[in-house]
Write an enzyme that holds these catalytic residues in place. Sequence first.
Site, PDB file in Angstrom:
ATOM      1  CG  HIS A 220      -4.496   4.816  -3.166  1.00  0.00           C
ATOM      2  ND1 HIS A 220      -3.854   4.575  -1.968  1.00  0.00           N
ATOM      3  CD2 HIS A 220      -4.863   3.595  -3.642  1.00  0.00           C
ATOM      4  CE1 HIS A 220      -3.834   3.272  -1.732  1.00  0.00           C
ATOM      5  NE2 HIS A 220      -4.446   2.663  -2.733  1.00  0.00           N
TER       6      HIS A 220
ATOM      7  CG  ASN B 174      -1.685   1.317   1.366  1.00  0.00           C
ATOM      8  OD1 ASN B 174      -2.614   1.551   0.598  1.00  0.00           O
ATOM      9  ND2 ASN B 174      -1.321   2.166   2.327  1.00  0.00           N
ATOM     10  CD  GLU B 175      -1.600   5.579   0.434  1.00  0.00           C
ATOM     11  OE1 GLU B 175      -2.686   6.027   0.006  1.00  0.00           O
ATOM     12  OE2 GLU B 175      -1.112   5.889   1.528  1.00  0.00           O
ATOM     13  N   PRO B 176       3.543   2.646  -1.639  1.00  0.00           N
ATOM     14  CG  PRO B 176       4.374   1.478  -3.481  1.00  0.00           C
ATOM     15  CD  PRO B 176       3.094   1.843  -2.790  1.00  0.00           C
TER      16      PRO B 176
ATOM     17  CB  ALA C 110      -1.516   0.244  -3.809  1.00  0.00           C
TER      18      ALA C 110
END
Length: 548
Positions: free
Chosen positions: A275, A197-199, A235
């Site tokens: 996102h 998630n959101e790297p 993501a």
Amino acid sequence: MMRLQNILAGLAFVCGASFAAEPVKVTVDFSKPQGAFQPITNWFGYDESGYTLAPNGQALLKELSEAYSVPVYVRAHHLFTSGDGTADLKWSSTNIFTRDADGKPVYNFAIIDKIFDAWREAGVTPMVELGFMPEALSRKPSPYRIHFGEADMLSSGAQEPPTNYQEWGELVRVFTAHLVERYGAAEVGRWYFEVWNEPDIPYWHGTREEYFKLYDYAVAGVRAALPGAKVGGPATTSPRGQKGAAYLKAFLAHCAEEKSAADGKSVPLDFISFHAKGQPKLMADGNYVRMGLDKELADVREGFRIVAASPFAKLPIILSEADPEGCAACSAKENPANAYRNGPLYAAYTAASHKAMLDLAAEYQVNLISLLSWSFEFEGRGYFEGFRTLATNGIDKPVLNFFRMAGKLRGQRVAAESSGAISTDDILKNGVRGAPTVDVLATLDQGHAAVLLWNYHDDDRPGAAAEVALTLKGLPKGAKLLREYRIDEGHSNAYAAWQKMGSPDAPTTAQIAELKAAGGLHMVGRRVTAEGRYALPRSGLLLLVFGD
């Protein structure tokens, strides 16, 4: 006349009345299909996977499943995080991976099985987010558990790269094999596996290249256990920002041009996720909140541009978080702008963003399959504290009723025009700051027809109701019975009912029953005709359903 208009604003249906102002003209032509309607609102997510097992969490999952005739997908953080399973704001755990006295891996599925079993029992389909890093595999495990509000939660060891990428890949392989054994290859083959998630922000403490390596080993592990599994990522956060855009482009280039660090083969990619977030703010005078729909749509547009220009232009796109802003666990107490979350504005905003995203997908000719709302529920909190949730203490919020409305849209999208609509291009340039946008979306599925209308403005303050003159063309002969549903101050709105009670901190049993009834989607009437005039309040939604 003004007094008459105010009265009409609270009525469900107005036919044959005279209006001082020119009405908004809405025309729906069911004889002009515009292609298959792609459901994208049937996706939800939350930080705290452990809330899946809470009584209110289980009840809410069942409500989401019942809202749609298509599968409902659920994504949650912390499936690999170490701990005892207790959920709290922005935290949960499953303790799936530890080591024995000799340092060998030990896999424990006791907690994670309960979560997946609860999802399946509720009738929802997992979108499996592979994260975060188990303490025993973390490159820098201490500090590991950080409580929300005490420090930067993203400095946790759960956001670190693994000490050993082969062990990370093996964890993913063993986990996927366990899922296949427990639920069957055919069932798990329907799920989507997303890596991390959101790297591009501190949810990942490694470099970009280290994330690519993490991805390679993760998808190799999934595919080793289930060769046909659907895998993807990255993501990342807002593509309208330079960092988010660059990260997404680099990831797509990695998948297209480089070899997997895990096996030296091509890098699998079955879907692309990123996102999109808006940016509400409390205006300088402190009297109202102004939403940032233009910011969220800018994320979507830039992401679509990047995908459309890549070799993966036809792959499914999952907006695995798409929301008015970024922090679900931040209440209106921490940020007064979050007060919008309790009332119907949140529902009207989501309706407007939904249509705009569908239109942007058509413009860029990309395959959008998901607008995932990062919203669920929090246990042990006060009523209507302003968290980004669908329900509070088992009481449904107005926004949940938008999703119930959206669940009734199916089949073919049909031609629908509104003289009061603001174009997506104009919203991207200017937001919705002058006149409101009064817009429409309509579908037809054999004898089932649905027309959804909304009156949206970025500013959360009172405004006049829109007077809508509705014309229908080509309605099938079998679709005669009309059901009318509304969301506004007086309908499908438990928050307004709670305020009328005096905003009790501890509602009585009778008050809770009243709030639950007020929180459902209100059908305000059945009719045999729909043409005529409707009063649509500011931040109000109206759904007309014909047929079954």
